[in-house]
Scaffold this motif. Sequence first.
Motif, PDB file in Angstrom:
ATOM      1  N   ASP A 182     -19.202   3.285  -5.630  1.00 43.76           N
ATOM      2  CA  ASP A 182     -20.027   3.313  -6.643  1.00 43.76           C
ATOM      3  C   ASP A 182     -20.179   2.277  -7.636  1.00 43.76           C
ATOM      4  N   PRO A 183     -21.397   1.851  -7.966  1.00 40.38           N
ATOM      5  CA  PRO A 183     -21.600   0.430  -8.822  1.00 40.38           C
ATOM      6  C   PRO A 183     -20.757   0.479 -10.222  1.00 40.38           C
ATOM      7  N   LYS A 184     -20.667   1.687 -10.815  1.00 44.85           N
ATOM      8  CA  LYS A 184     -20.154   1.869 -11.825  1.00 44.85           C
ATOM      9  C   LYS A 184     -18.572   1.480 -12.024  1.00 44.85           C
ATOM     10  N   LEU A 185     -18.045   1.227 -10.743  1.00 47.02           N
ATOM     11  CA  LEU A 185     -16.602   0.769 -10.657  1.00 47.02           C
ATOM     12  C   LEU A 185     -16.321  -0.564 -10.346  1.00 47.02           C
ATOM     13  N   ALA A 186     -17.624  -1.401 -10.317  1.00 44.60           N
ATOM     14  CA  ALA A 186     -17.259  -2.880 -10.291  1.00 44.60           C
ATOM     15  C   ALA A 186     -16.292  -3.546 -11.123  1.00 44.60           C
ATOM     16  N   HIS A 187     -16.136  -2.958 -12.438  1.00 44.28           N
ATOM     17  CA  HIS A 187     -15.234  -3.605 -13.094  1.00 44.28           C
ATOM     18  C   HIS A 187     -13.760  -2.653 -13.412  1.00 44.28           C
ATOM     19  N   PHE A 188     -13.561  -1.898 -12.361  1.00 50.46           N
ATOM     20  CA  PHE A 188     -12.431  -0.990 -12.510  1.00 50.46           C
ATOM     21  C   PHE A 188     -11.120  -1.814 -12.714  1.00 50.46           C
ATOM     22  N   ASP A 189     -10.752  -2.808 -11.773  1.00 54.57           N
ATOM     23  CA  ASP A 189      -9.668  -3.452 -11.982  1.00 54.57           C
ATOM     24  C   ASP A 189      -9.470  -4.105 -13.085  1.00 54.57           C
ATOM     25  N   SER A 190     -10.677  -4.904 -13.771  1.00 51.74           N
ATOM     26  CA  SER A 190     -10.453  -5.760 -14.945  1.00 51.74           C
ATOM     27  C   SER A 190     -10.165  -4.708 -16.094  1.00 51.74           C
ATOM     28  N   LEU A 191     -10.417  -3.366 -16.048  1.00 54.34           N
ATOM     29  CA  LEU A 191     -10.058  -2.580 -17.239  1.00 54.34           C
ATOM     30  C   LEU A 191      -8.867  -1.973 -17.156  1.00 54.34           C
ATOM     31  N   ALA A 192      -8.165  -1.974 -15.902  1.00 61.28           N
ATOM     32  CA  ALA A 192      -6.974  -1.349 -15.900  1.00 61.28           C
ATOM     33  C   ALA A 192      -5.665  -2.213 -16.309  1.00 61.28           C
ATOM     34  N   CYS A 193      -4.739  -1.721 -16.728  1.00 63.05           N
ATOM     35  CA  CYS A 193      -3.593  -2.443 -17.001  1.00 63.05           C
ATOM     36  C   CYS A 193      -2.614  -2.757 -16.131  1.00 63.05           C
ATOM     37  N   THR A 194      -2.598  -1.748 -14.944  1.00 59.14           N
ATOM     38  CA  THR A 194      -1.988  -1.825 -13.878  1.00 59.14           C
ATOM     39  C   THR A 194      -2.979  -1.220 -12.440  1.00 59.14           C
ATOM     40  N   THR A 195      -2.875  -1.720 -11.359  1.00 55.73           N
ATOM     41  CA  THR A 195      -3.700  -0.984 -10.397  1.00 55.73           C
ATOM     42  C   THR A 195      -2.528  -0.989  -9.066  1.00 55.73           C
ATOM     43  N   GLY A 196      -2.734  -0.204  -8.282  1.00 51.71           N
ATOM     44  CA  GLY A 196      -1.819   0.011  -7.131  1.00 51.71           C
ATOM     45  C   GLY A 196      -2.413   0.866  -5.627  1.00 51.71           C
ATOM     46  N   SER A 197      -1.704   0.938  -4.972  1.00 48.61           N
ATOM     47  CA  SER A 197      -1.958   1.768  -3.908  1.00 48.61           C
ATOM     48  C   SER A 197      -0.753   2.220  -3.208  1.00 48.61           C
ATOM     49  N   SER A 198      -0.940   3.349  -2.225  1.00 49.61           N
ATOM     50  CA  SER A 198       0.078   4.069  -1.646  1.00 49.61           C
ATOM     51  C   SER A 198      -0.150   4.667  -0.623  1.00 49.61           C
ATOM     52  N   VAL A 199       0.571   4.857   0.457  1.00 51.38           N
ATOM     53  CA  VAL A 199       0.372   5.468   1.769  1.00 51.38           C
ATOM     54  C   VAL A 199       1.206   6.549   1.978  1.00 51.38           C
ATOM     55  N   HIS A 200       0.747   7.778   2.093  1.00 53.17           N
ATOM     56  CA  HIS A 200       1.784   8.685   2.657  1.00 53.17           C
ATOM     57  C   HIS A 200       1.662   9.129   4.302  1.00 53.17           C
ATOM     58  N   VAL A 201       2.750   9.293   5.052  1.00 55.12           N
ATOM     59  CA  VAL A 201       2.509   9.811   6.468  1.00 55.12           C
ATOM     60  C   VAL A 201       3.248  11.007   6.451  1.00 55.12           C
ATOM     61  N   PHE A 202       2.601  12.014   6.939  1.00 51.31           N
ATOM     62  CA  PHE A 202       3.167  13.315   7.077  1.00 51.31           C
ATOM     63  C   PHE A 202       3.877  13.596   8.572  1.00 51.31           C
ATOM     64  N   VAL A 203       5.153  14.161   8.404  1.00 49.34           N
ATOM     65  CA  VAL A 203       5.577  14.043   9.769  1.00 49.34           C
ATOM     66  C   VAL A 203       6.334  15.562  10.047  1.00 49.34           C
ATOM     67  N   ASN A 204       6.792  15.911  11.175  1.00 46.98           N
ATOM     68  CA  ASN A 204       7.482  16.981  11.420  1.00 46.98           C
ATOM     69  C   ASN A 204       8.822  16.914  11.098  1.00 46.98           C
ATOM     70  N   PRO A 205       9.431  17.799  10.028  1.00 53.90           N
ATOM     71  CA  PRO A 205      10.711  17.769   9.580  1.00 53.90           C
ATOM     72  C   PRO A 205      11.965  17.687  10.445  1.00 53.90           C
ATOM     73  N   ALA A 206      11.517  18.369  11.786  1.00 56.57           N
ATOM     74  CA  ALA A 206      12.577  18.415  12.825  1.00 56.57           C
ATOM     75  C   ALA A 206      12.562  17.205  13.667  1.00 56.57           C
ATOM     76  N   THR A 207      11.649  16.631  14.008  1.00 59.32           N
ATOM     77  CA  THR A 207      11.454  15.474  14.936  1.00 59.32           C
ATOM     78  C   THR A 207      11.244  14.071  14.180  1.00 59.32           C
ATOM     79  N   SER A 208      10.812  14.054  12.876  1.00 63.64           N
ATOM     80  CA  SER A 208      10.558  12.995  12.089  1.00 63.64           C
ATOM     81  C   SER A 208       9.375  12.271  12.639  1.00 63.64           C
ATOM     82  N   LYS A 209       8.656  12.710  13.546  1.00 62.37           N
ATOM     83  CA  LYS A 209       7.608  12.066  14.170  1.00 62.37           C
ATOM     84  C   LYS A 209       6.147  12.492  13.616  1.00 62.37           C
ATOM     85  N   PRO A 210       5.228  11.687  13.136  1.00 62.50           N
ATOM     86  CA  PRO A 210       3.977  11.976  12.565  1.00 62.50           C
ATOM     87  C   PRO A 210       3.422  13.150  13.072  1.00 62.50           C
TER      88      PRO A 210
END
Length: 115
Positions: free
Chosen positions: A67-95
Amino acid sequence: MVGFMVTNQCTFHTPIGFPQVPVAALAVEKVGHSSVHYRLALFPPKATNELPSVNHCDLRDGFFFGDPKLAHFDSLACTTGSSVHVFVNPATSKPTGLPEDFKKGLQRLTGPASV
């Protein structure tokens, strides 16, 4: 199914301190077979305790990626970040694949083109 946070990144832009309470924003950037990529930001509150705005649009309305309204998103924020979650089978620890209803719900948050 268990979710593990496998990557986490944060970039500091400007300070914020007590007693200010930042406004948090969270977006789903990508939904994979067994993973979810999130984008995060903290915004300083205005002196009037209103939510910050992007080009005079209230952030609580929400915006889809690109969305073009987000062009200045990072400049307005005091902090930005990202995160990745991977979901696994608890018995095997495999994705493991995300349940279809959960995946569809997350995909709706990435924008109209991804559904």
